[in-house]
Motif scaffolding. Structure first.
Motif, PDB file in Angstrom:
ATOM      1  N   CYS A  46       4.043  46.231  26.669  1.00  0.00           N
ATOM      2  CA  CYS A  46       5.152  45.698  25.611  1.00  0.00           C
ATOM      3  C   CYS A  46       6.690  45.719  25.861  1.00  0.00           C
ATOM      4  O   CYS A  46       6.885  46.689  26.600  1.00  0.00           O
ATOM      5  CB  CYS A  46       4.987  46.687  24.299  1.00  0.00           C
ATOM      6  SG  CYS A  46       3.333  46.844  23.752  1.00  0.00           S
ATOM      7  N   TYR A  65       5.411  36.841  19.299  1.00  0.00           N
ATOM      8  CA  TYR A  65       5.359  38.193  18.992  1.00  0.00           C
ATOM      9  C   TYR A  65       3.831  38.263  18.608  1.00  0.00           C
ATOM     10  O   TYR A  65       3.128  38.087  17.241  1.00  0.00           O
ATOM     11  CB  TYR A  65       6.002  38.187  17.381  1.00  0.00           C
ATOM     12  CG  TYR A  65       5.838  39.632  16.497  1.00  0.00           C
ATOM     13  CD1 TYR A  65       6.462  40.697  17.077  1.00  0.00           C
ATOM     14  CD2 TYR A  65       5.147  39.675  15.535  1.00  0.00           C
ATOM     15  CE1 TYR A  65       6.285  42.055  16.440  1.00  0.00           C
ATOM     16  CE2 TYR A  65       4.931  40.639  14.744  1.00  0.00           C
ATOM     17  CZ  TYR A  65       5.305  41.912  15.253  1.00  0.00           C
ATOM     18  OH  TYR A  65       5.161  43.221  14.677  1.00  0.00           O
ATOM     19  N   GLU A  66       2.936  37.979  19.332  1.00  0.00           N
ATOM     20  CA  GLU A  66       1.517  37.852  19.528  1.00  0.00           C
ATOM     21  C   GLU A  66       1.081  38.296  20.844  1.00  0.00           C
ATOM     22  O   GLU A  66       1.529  37.883  22.132  1.00  0.00           O
ATOM     23  CB  GLU A  66       1.172  36.419  19.118  1.00  0.00           C
ATOM     24  CG  GLU A  66      -0.500  36.277  19.331  1.00  0.00           C
ATOM     25  CD  GLU A  66      -0.524  34.825  18.849  1.00  0.00           C
ATOM     26  OE1 GLU A  66      -1.611  34.572  18.959  1.00  0.00           O
ATOM     27  OE2 GLU A  66       0.199  34.102  18.087  1.00  0.00           O
ATOM     28  N   LEU A  87       3.124  41.606  25.233  1.00  0.00           N
ATOM     29  CA  LEU A  87       3.566  41.558  23.787  1.00  0.00           C
ATOM     30  C   LEU A  87       5.069  41.735  23.810  1.00  0.00           C
ATOM     31  O   LEU A  87       5.812  42.640  24.266  1.00  0.00           O
ATOM     32  CB  LEU A  87       2.948  42.443  22.964  1.00  0.00           C
ATOM     33  CG  LEU A  87       3.580  42.507  21.513  1.00  0.00           C
ATOM     34  CD1 LEU A  87       3.307  41.388  20.814  1.00  0.00           C
ATOM     35  CD2 LEU A  87       3.038  43.904  20.580  1.00  0.00           C
ATOM     36  N   HIS A  88       5.921  40.740  23.333  1.00  0.00           N
ATOM     37  CA  HIS A  88       7.271  40.899  22.961  1.00  0.00           C
ATOM     38  C   HIS A  88       7.612  40.899  21.555  1.00  0.00           C
ATOM     39  O   HIS A  88       7.272  40.231  20.525  1.00  0.00           O
ATOM     40  CB  HIS A  88       7.927  39.511  23.393  1.00  0.00           C
ATOM     41  CG  HIS A  88       9.478  39.276  22.827  1.00  0.00           C
ATOM     42  ND1 HIS A  88      10.460  40.007  23.809  1.00  0.00           N
ATOM     43  CD2 HIS A  88      10.207  38.888  21.737  1.00  0.00           C
ATOM     44  CE1 HIS A  88      11.715  39.609  23.419  1.00  0.00           C
ATOM     45  NE2 HIS A  88      11.434  38.994  22.155  1.00  0.00           N
ATOM     46  N   ILE A  89       8.070  42.475  21.368  1.00  0.00           N
ATOM     47  CA  ILE A  89       8.342  42.897  19.901  1.00  0.00           C
ATOM     48  C   ILE A  89       9.783  42.724  19.553  1.00  0.00           C
ATOM     49  O   ILE A  89      10.510  42.963  20.109  1.00  0.00           O
ATOM     50  CB  ILE A  89       7.795  44.556  19.858  1.00  0.00           C
ATOM     51  CG1 ILE A  89       6.653  44.569  20.386  1.00  0.00           C
ATOM     52  CG2 ILE A  89       8.079  44.897  18.470  1.00  0.00           C
ATOM     53  CD1 ILE A  89       6.243  46.300  20.328  1.00  0.00           C
ATOM     54  N   ASP A  90       9.809  41.861  18.504  1.00  0.00           N
ATOM     55  CA  ASP A  90      11.398  41.687  17.919  1.00  0.00           C
ATOM     56  C   ASP A  90      11.184  42.286  16.481  1.00  0.00           C
ATOM     57  O   ASP A  90      10.204  42.317  15.695  1.00  0.00           O
ATOM     58  CB  ASP A  90      11.552  40.345  17.761  1.00  0.00           C
ATOM     59  CG  ASP A  90      10.764  39.365  17.047  1.00  0.00           C
ATOM     60  OD1 ASP A  90      11.189  39.471  15.648  1.00  0.00           O
ATOM     61  OD2 ASP A  90       9.747  38.769  17.442  1.00  0.00           O
ATOM     62  N   SER A  93      10.327  40.110  13.384  1.00  0.00           N
ATOM     63  CA  SER A  93       8.917  39.689  13.139  1.00  0.00           C
ATOM     64  C   SER A  93       8.094  41.114  12.721  1.00  0.00           C
ATOM     65  O   SER A  93       7.317  41.232  11.792  1.00  0.00           O
ATOM     66  CB  SER A  93       8.276  39.316  14.224  1.00  0.00           C
ATOM     67  OG  SER A  93       8.913  37.900  14.487  1.00  0.00           O
ATOM     68  N   ALA A  94       8.427  42.261  13.162  1.00  0.00           N
ATOM     69  CA  ALA A  94       7.604  43.505  13.069  1.00  0.00           C
ATOM     70  C   ALA A  94       8.165  44.017  11.392  1.00  0.00           C
ATOM     71  O   ALA A  94       7.431  44.539  10.850  1.00  0.00           O
ATOM     72  CB  ALA A  94       8.519  44.676  13.862  1.00  0.00           C
ATOM     73  N   LYS A 136       5.709  49.246  15.777  1.00  0.00           N
ATOM     74  CA  LYS A 136       4.683  48.411  16.147  1.00  0.00           C
ATOM     75  C   LYS A 136       3.988  49.079  17.328  1.00  0.00           C
ATOM     76  O   LYS A 136       2.961  48.768  17.584  1.00  0.00           O
ATOM     77  CB  LYS A 136       5.537  47.102  16.599  1.00  0.00           C
ATOM     78  CG  LYS A 136       4.796  45.811  17.225  1.00  0.00           C
ATOM     79  CD  LYS A 136       3.645  45.745  16.094  1.00  0.00           C
ATOM     80  CE  LYS A 136       2.584  44.416  16.925  1.00  0.00           C
ATOM     81  NZ  LYS A 136       1.568  44.140  15.825  1.00  0.00           N
TER      82      LYS A 136
END
Length: 337
Positions: A46, A65-66, A87-90, A93-94, A136
């Motif tokens: 991540c 975001y997947e 996984l790119h967590i922004d 979207s979280a 997340k």
């Protein structure tokens, strides 16, 4: 090579990788994730800083975001390699996922996004971004996941913010738990901190053998311990090769190498041996010896921090996908994975 105490991280499911900017923490995080996948584990890598560093390292399209499959581990004997996902967590979207999961605000949440409320909350509200990002990560690492992202992982590796912000980043849910007396926010915050402070988490610090990064690493270890967060190991990155022995290094540093002897050796090898070339080589040797002396001094400091240490070499070609697999092998051999 590593000289600090050894440690067993086999109980850790969440590996957090932090380090001063410029030390290569994203490269180390990716290499650690590959090393874990090479042990037959399915691993999620991540990132939370919005730089798409994972996509660039693995030469894939920017991550959404997947969770996306990005690589497989190295085969080791009869052991079937695991799969590495990215996984790119922004935070935007979280937050939408959080509202949907805990407050059932599916369409209403999307309406808030259209009106700019999501961006306002994640940009201006103190700590909201870190709460969402760490939340997340917690969802990805916890047992019995639910929701649309339901794949179970053997390990999660987080490319975390820099060392100077890591305690604040990981500890934000502790402050939130103190503010909320009850309800899903309180429950979520308590669960996140329980994971982060448990033996199921290991926080690894990346450094290079320079004074400022090493000092920041030492400070980071002290701050993590004070906050009750579990320190893992220190990865010394970009270490120079040990091609010269101590006597040759001392001679290069002191300027006592005989230029005529160097010229003779070059000539015997069928190489140019002019004065300009010999002078340039001696200057390079001196600079290398001075740099190595600084690195050896800083390596001693790292060894005295009381945590396991691991070392990755400086590669002339930089960190491409082949280098990541090479680093993964080294980390596995040294016992980090």
């Amino acid at each position: 090579m590593p000289s600090a105490p050894s440690a067993d991280f086999s109980r850790a499911k969440l590996h957090v990788v932090t380090g001063k900017g410029g030390t290569g923490k994203t490269t180390v995080a990716a290499s650690l994730a590959l090393a874990l996948a090479s042990q037959g584990q399915d691993v999620l890598l991540c990132e939370v800083e919005g730089r798409q560093g994972i996509a660039r390292l693995f030469d894939v399209e920017p991550l959404p975001y997947e969770e996306r499959r990005i690589a497989v581990g190295l085969e080791a004997g009869d052991e079937h390699p695991g799969t590495l996902y990215g996984l790119h967590i922004d935070p935007e979207s979280a937050l939408l996922e959080y509202l949907s999961m805990y407050y059932k605000l599916g369409r209403a949440g999307r309406a808030l996004d259209r009106f700019g409320v999501i961006e306002f909350a994640t940009t201006l509200a103190p700590g909201v971004r870190d709460v969402l990002l760490t939340g997340k990560v917690y969802e990805a690492a916890k047992e019995g996941r639910r929701g649309r992202a339901s794949r179970q992982y053997d390990a999660v590796v987080l490319d975390a913010p820099p060392t100077g912000r890591i305690v604040q980043f990981l500890g934000v849910n502790s402050e939130l738990a103190g503010l909320a007396r009850m309800g899903p926010i309180k429950s979520q915050a308590d669960s996140v901190m329980k994971l982060f402070r448990s033996r199921r988490t290991a926080i690894h610090l990346v450094t290079v053998l320079e004074e400022m990064p090493v000092q920041e690493t030492a400070d980071g270890i002290a701050q993590l311990r004070e906050a009750g967060l579990p320190v893992g190991g220190v990865v010394v990155n970009l270490a120079r090769p040990r091609d010269l022995d101590d006597a040759d290094l001392a001679a290069a540093r002191d300027g006592t190498i005989d230029p005529a002897a160097v010229a003779a050796d070059l000539k015997a090898a069928g190489l140019p041996s002019g004065r300009t070339l010999v002078t340039g080589l001696l200057t390079e040797a001196h600079d290398h010896a001075v740099r190595r002396a600084v690195e050896d001094e800083q390596r001693e400091i790292v060894s005295g921090l009381g945590v396991p240490t691991f070392e990755l070499p400086r590669l002339a070609g930089g960190a491409d996908l082949g280098a990541l697999y090479e680093f993964a092998t080294l980390l596995k051999e040294q016992g980090l994975a």
